[in-house]
Design a protein around this motif. Structure first.
Motif, PDB file in Angstrom:
ATOM      1  N   VAL A 163       0.926  -1.250  -0.110  1.00  0.00           N
ATOM      2  CA  VAL A 163       0.030  -0.053   0.040  1.00  0.00           C
ATOM      3  C   VAL A 163       0.914   1.118   0.114  1.00  0.00           C
ATOM      4  O   VAL A 163       1.826   1.413   1.059  1.00  0.00           O
ATOM      5  CB  VAL A 163      -1.005  -0.024   1.362  1.00  0.00           C
ATOM      6  N   PRO A 164       0.805   1.942  -1.035  1.00  0.00           N
ATOM      7  CA  PRO A 164       1.935   2.949  -1.227  1.00  0.00           C
ATOM      8  C   PRO A 164       1.757   4.038  -0.250  1.00  0.00           C
ATOM      9  O   PRO A 164       0.743   4.516   0.314  1.00  0.00           O
ATOM     10  CB  PRO A 164       1.636   3.461  -2.696  1.00  0.00           C
ATOM     11  N   VAL A 212       3.341   7.906   0.015  1.00  0.00           N
ATOM     12  CA  VAL A 212       4.068   9.175  -0.540  1.00  0.00           C
ATOM     13  C   VAL A 212       3.820  10.097   0.708  1.00  0.00           C
ATOM     14  O   VAL A 212       2.743  10.431   0.854  1.00  0.00           O
ATOM     15  CB  VAL A 212       3.236   9.542  -1.637  1.00  0.00           C
ATOM     16  N   VAL A 213       4.810  10.435   1.237  1.00  0.00           N
ATOM     17  CA  VAL A 213       4.909  11.435   2.273  1.00  0.00           C
ATOM     18  C   VAL A 213       5.564  12.711   2.091  1.00  0.00           C
ATOM     19  O   VAL A 213       6.745  12.597   1.642  1.00  0.00           O
ATOM     20  CB  VAL A 213       5.163  10.919   3.573  1.00  0.00           C
ATOM     21  N   ARG A 214       5.183  13.955   1.992  1.00  0.00           N
ATOM     22  CA  ARG A 214       6.054  15.110   1.860  1.00  0.00           C
ATOM     23  C   ARG A 214       5.914  15.988   3.081  1.00  0.00           C
ATOM     24  O   ARG A 214       7.050  16.695   3.181  1.00  0.00           O
ATOM     25  CB  ARG A 214       5.589  16.183   0.824  1.00  0.00           C
ATOM     26  N   GLY A 217       4.414  18.128   4.611  1.00  0.00           N
ATOM     27  CA  GLY A 217       4.194  19.598   4.320  1.00  0.00           C
ATOM     28  C   GLY A 217       3.608  20.581   5.311  1.00  0.00           C
ATOM     29  O   GLY A 217       3.594  19.859   6.444  1.00  0.00           O
ATOM     30  N   THR A 218       3.486  21.859   5.277  1.00  0.00           N
ATOM     31  CA  THR A 218       3.088  22.577   6.286  1.00  0.00           C
ATOM     32  C   THR A 218       1.431  22.798   6.049  1.00  0.00           C
ATOM     33  O   THR A 218       0.822  22.552   5.078  1.00  0.00           O
ATOM     34  CB  THR A 218       3.367  24.239   5.752  1.00  0.00           C
TER      35      THR A 218
END
Lengths: 333, 265
Positions: free
Chosen positions: B230-231, B233-235, B237-238
């Motif tokens: 289960v992918p 994708v984490v950035r 962010g604010t």
């Protein structure tokens, strides 16, 4: 002979090459470098310009296999498949990559059957497995809910398609050199059972969300079709275009050419704004490579906030009009 | 005009729930349906039959329960149903699936046109249609949005490509894969359902088709799924909360400042 080398399949439009031909070199270069083998670009067409061919070399191709003839002006799968199969049998590449366009998605399966190769469609990631040097192909599956990694242990070549715009074109390097190998067309490979009759431009809306620098997308959170007006306004003030989630297209709020995601288009804009979009994996597959991702959603637990660079948790019906208002002020200054 | 329509039974995936721990689909309570994109090939096939006469054979590869999908196609107006089934087909990828379907279509014989949906909604590859055409060595047009002409030995079609429509003329027998634009699928009729109930589905095994075991099932499949995840994708962010007018204004300010710093406005 061992199978060796990485191939990417260029696509022609008249004497020009489509941009995806150069995007594929980005993918191919990485694999070829890891394997320490040459990268070749395959060009099948008619009177492809010298500048276009040179650009393939400047952007990463070590070799170009060029097959040209009047009969190859337009893509016809039977003949192209005969040619590509022959090239594969003759030169034995270990990897062949094409674009997931109507051409690539037709030609690649046709060829893979003939040469008994493994083919993986719509890969989002391609890599080389350490130790075995086998191609690892990652693609979304089950409606984009999971990512599956697929490999071809025995059969060669290993074939894959990747979405257009899922990478940038490989950088231009003035000093790169390469070799063009011209192959004359064996006329027995021409299949005359299919005739190309013509082309008409679609009366589909003139929207190219893939070429835009800014994409503002609306989702289910807009609640109804009329509220796409908000998205249109925001897109207009940011000099962008309107995108949409699958939910809104399925509901008929906006037309299919706007759809971003696994079952729609892949976009790589400088700025992607997702408003009222929860961020299902199927949507993320189409926009996660954007430079900057902004999310506006009422649900603080929405998946989209995990992938954004800047997120505002709140009511988009309050937030977007305020942004539009403020952008107008900026404009007037 | 005799037509063969390969179809697939798929899980109803528009509302899939995933088991976060194992990365597998929760199949409990998930209904099996005819691949929604196959309804368009069935519809255009029936329209051609209504105009030109002939018979339609629907064919599928799958477990015995896939009979249900074939029966649904019969209830819409198809004439015969053929199911390729057996344990030996387990683990087939698009290569060995195309091979088995092509061999079965060869066995059915006396066909002028094969029509496939654009792709199946579960596998999402769109490879089996072109694959069958490749094995049968018959002309192929993919992404067909309209059939503009038919004669006893030719078919003229429009195919939806990037930016417009391409017109092709194909010698018959041929294969077309169709997109949604081509038709609007009809619903099964009561009479159709009654007919479907009494029509027997012909079952074919790899033995019946004389298939080469080295080209069948997992054995014949070049590709292997080696990992499922289960992918994530984490950035990181604010995140700002816009609860009232004041916090909204602050969030919007910060948003615009961010755009400015990245030279986006």
């Amino acid at each position: 002979m061992e199978f060796s080398g990485v191939w990417t399949l260029a696509e022609t439009r008249g004497s020009e090459l489509k941009q995806v031909s150069f995007e594929l070199l980005t993918r191919g270069r990485k694999l070829a470098d890891k394997l320490g083998v040459p990268l070749s670009s395959i060009v099948i067409g008619n009177r492809v310009s010298g500048e276009s061919l040179d650009e393939l070399i400047k952007r990463g191709a070590d070799r170009i296999y060029l097959v040209q003839s009047e009969e190859l002006e337009h893509f016809l799968v039977e003949t192209y498949s005969n040619i590509l199969s022959r090239l594969i049998e003759t030169y034995k590449p270990e990897i062949v990559i094409a674009a997931a366009t109507t051409t690539g998605r037709t030609l690649m399966p046709h060829v893979s059957m003939k040469v008994h190769a493994g083919l993986t469609a719509d890969c989002t990631d391609l890599d080389i497995e350490e130790g075995t040097n086998i191609l690892l192909q990652t693609r979304p599956a089950i409606g984009g809910n999971i990512l599956a990694t697929i490999k071809t242990p025995q059969h060669r070549p290993q074939m894959a398609t990747v979405r257009p715009r899922s990478t940038r074109p490989a950088p231009y390097d003035q000093d790169r050199t390469g070799e063009i190998i011209k192959i004359s067309l064996d006329r027995t490979l021409i299949d005359d059972r299919v005739t190309w009759m013509g082309f008409r431009k679609g009366d589909m809306e003139e929207v190219d969300i893939q070429a835009a620098d800014v994409v503002v997308s609306g989702g289910k959170g807009l609640k109804k079709a009329e509220n796409f007006k908000l998205i249109e306004n925001l897109a207009a003030s940011l000099n962008g275009v309107v995108g949409a989630s699958r939910d809104t297209v399925d509901r008929g709020w906006i037309s299919y050419p706007h759809q971003v995601g696994l079952s729609g288009k892949t976009v790589t804009p400088r700025l992607y704004v997702a408003a009222g979009i929860s961020g299902a994996i199927q949507h993320l597959a189409g926009m996660k490579t954007a430079d900057t991702i902004v999310a506006i959603n009422i649900d603080p637990d929405a998946q989209i906030f995990k992938v954004c660079d800047f997120g505002i948790v709140g009511d988009l019906f309050e937030i977007i009009p305020m942004i539009n208002e403020r952008l107008k002020e900026v404009d007037e200054q | 005009m005799n037509i063969v329509i390969p179809i697939k039974q798929v899980p109803e995936t528009s509302n899939v729930k995933m088991d976060e721990k194992t990365g597998t689909m929760i199949r409990e309570g998930v209904e099996s349906i005819v691949n929604p994109l196959d309804l368009y090939s069935i519809e255009i096939g029936i329209q051609l039959k209504e105009r030109l006469g002939g018979k339609i054979t629907v064919i599928s590869m799958g477990p015995p329960s896939a009979e249900k999908a074939l029966k649904e196609a019969l209830s819409m107006g198809c004439d015969h149903g053929v199911l390729i089934t057996g344990r030996e087909f387990a683990g087939s990828d698009t290569w060995s699936t195309s091979y088995a379907l092509a061999e079965a279509i060869r066995r059915i014989g006396n066909y002028h046109l094969v029509i496939c949906g654009e792709r199946a909604t579960d596998g999402d590859t769109g490879q089996v249609g072109p694959g069958i055409a490749s094995f049968l060595d018959i002309p192929l047009a993919t992404y067909v949005s309209g059939i503009t002409g038919v004669s006893s030995d030719h078919l003229e079609v429009e195919r939806l490509v990037e930016g417009g429509y391409e017109q092709l003329r194909l010698q018959l027998p041929a294969m077309v894969t169709v997109v949604k634009e081509i038709s609007y699928p009809r619903l099964p009729t009561l009479r159709g359902k009654q007919k479907a109930r009494i029509t027997e589905i012909q079952n074919l095994s790899s033995g019946d088709l004389n298939l080469d075991p080295s080209r069948t099932g997992l054995e014949g499949s070049p590709t292997r799924v080696v990992n499922i995840e289960v992918p994530t994708v984490v950035r990181n962010g604010t995140i700002r909360f816009a609860k009232d007018e004041e916090s909204t204004a602050r969030a919007v300010d910060e948003f615009l400042a961010m755009l400015k710093s990245k030279e986006l406005i």
